[in-house]
Scaffold this active site. Sequence first.
Site, mmCIF file in Angstrom:
data_model
loop_
_atom_site.group_PDB
_atom_site.id
_atom_site.type_symbol
_atom_site.label_atom_id
_atom_site.label_comp_id
_atom_site.label_asym_id
_atom_site.label_seq_id
_atom_site.Cartn_x
_atom_site.Cartn_y
_atom_site.Cartn_z
ATOM 1 N N ASP A 222 3.868 -11.246 18.597
ATOM 2 C CA ASP A 222 3.294 -12.675 19.437
ATOM 3 C C ASP A 222 4.306 -13.180 17.906
ATOM 4 O O ASP A 222 4.675 -13.338 17.142
ATOM 5 C CB ASP A 222 1.704 -12.333 18.526
ATOM 6 C CG ASP A 222 0.639 -13.352 18.785
ATOM 7 O OD1 ASP A 222 0.868 -13.700 19.777
ATOM 8 O OD2 ASP A 222 0.660 -14.309 18.005
ATOM 9 N N GLU A 284 15.639 4.099 12.354
ATOM 10 C CA GLU A 284 16.074 5.172 11.494
ATOM 11 C C GLU A 284 14.606 5.952 12.720
ATOM 12 O O GLU A 284 14.959 7.515 12.355
ATOM 13 C CB GLU A 284 15.198 4.631 10.191
ATOM 14 C CG GLU A 284 15.670 3.453 9.418
ATOM 15 C CD GLU A 284 15.288 3.549 8.362
ATOM 16 O OE1 GLU A 284 14.691 3.736 7.932
ATOM 17 O OE2 GLU A 284 15.761 2.443 7.455
#
Length: 550
Positions: A222, A284
């Site tokens: 957002d 990751e």
Amino acid sequence: MAGNDASIDPTPTGAEWWRHAAIYQVYPRSWADADGDGVGDLPGITAHLEHLRDLGVDALWISPFYRSPQADHGYDVSDYQDIDPLFGTLEDADALVARAHELGLRLIVDLVPNHSSDQHEWFQAALRAEPGSPERARYLFRDGTGEGGLEPPNNWESVFGGSAWDRVAEHPDGRDDDPQWYLHLFDSSQPDFDWRNPEVGDMFEGVLRFWLDRGVDGFRVDVAHGLFKEESLRDQVRPEGAKGGATAGEEAGSMVERAALDEPMWDQPEVHEVYRRWHQVLAEYPGDRMMVAEAWTATAESMARFVRPDEYQQTFNFAWLLAPWSAEKFADVVTHTFDALEPVGATPTWVLSNHDVIRHVTRYGGGTQGLARARAATMTMLALPGSAYLYQGEELGLEQVDVAPEDRTDPSWLRTKDTDAPEIGRDGCRVPMPWSGDSAPFGFGPGSGQPWLPQPSGWGSLTVAAQETDPESTLAFYRRTLAARRDLADLPASVKVVVDGDVLSFTRGDLTVALNCGTADAALPDGEVVHASGPVDGTLPADTAVWVRG
């Protein structure tokens, strides 16, 4: 904990799932209510996931469900690592992730990093602390100006109307003798973080990892363009009488208009270091995790900066949403989008509606014409290379609802309703989904009566149940179009755009897509019509789109 679902395998670099996905936005308050309180919840979403599988989308994005006072319907977060009891529990969230993955759907959650709720423990600590304290350094507190410091620190305006500053002494939890003000680019209950404080970045890395560990596939971020402000917090320079601060929904205006504005509160260069850090965090984790930015930028070029190879995977292309019904304007958006994204190697996104804007059936005129245009624009969008974002209820042809003033809940309405220029707000696109039946709540939840926003009495023919049995319904059209879209996956990821009068057309390999934005019939492209948004008999009628192969 849901964890990672082994049934969803990563794809080779360059063909990641999100590059060409159809992603469906769920506004949790308005999707489905499992417990009968009139407000949608996570178990309600889980119970209706088969609708999305049958629709043919690849993923769902869920607007915020975190713990929140709900002043801005969840975009005011008080705890980023818990579920608001209104929506359920963390166990409900885990069940939702697991069920979505069982059905082959990825799940994207909303992240709100520009601001928190004023009930967040950090802001409450800041209100209790002294000016200049470490607690206040996490937010943007400043001394006032004018005699006695009784004027705001600068002239910035809130996106929701009024000043973007509130005096601490006037906050319900503030100290009466406090000389400082705090910045809130949105509601006064949504104080902006100071992203120059490393504690803020460290906290949000922890939030990312918390949800990635629970198995989510990505984040919609957002106000991605708003985290950093010009460090001096100088006044905004704007023409006399012009409104400052507008960045969301229809208030954003065209990119051309915004490019000419002075906006020291938006799109500062430092924000990109945040997203490079987040990119590394996502890398990751297995499974092509992704981020999409809500970045209301001023130009296509500034939009493209968010999707450089080491930042976001995607950013919303609001230029498509903002374009008027015009072959020339649509063509400009397509051309400028590809021109801007080519240097950074990103794939585009396309969107016509979301929880912040007027539904596109209504924007295109409403009624029979508005629905015909909405179908044609949607079919054109879904043939373009890249990802498409759909908003709940558009597959039913829902229009914007004229919510009565006494039922409105949007903070932009509540902040401006007594002014000379009230904002109607965004409630009209957030009215709960109609699932079945002939009267409210139309299967939205158990029992009878209206949900949190009243549904129109005439929605019986628009419910999912009613449209499932009608092969000419908008729901059937969306299912056919999304199914046909899968056959386009092997076509080139580039287009050649042509405008001939009121007709926009583009080609992808052996596919030609034509959209008639005029008022008279036009010639059909040569080849076999494989899909159309409305009846086609030798010509291309007004407000109609076709896919032609050959």
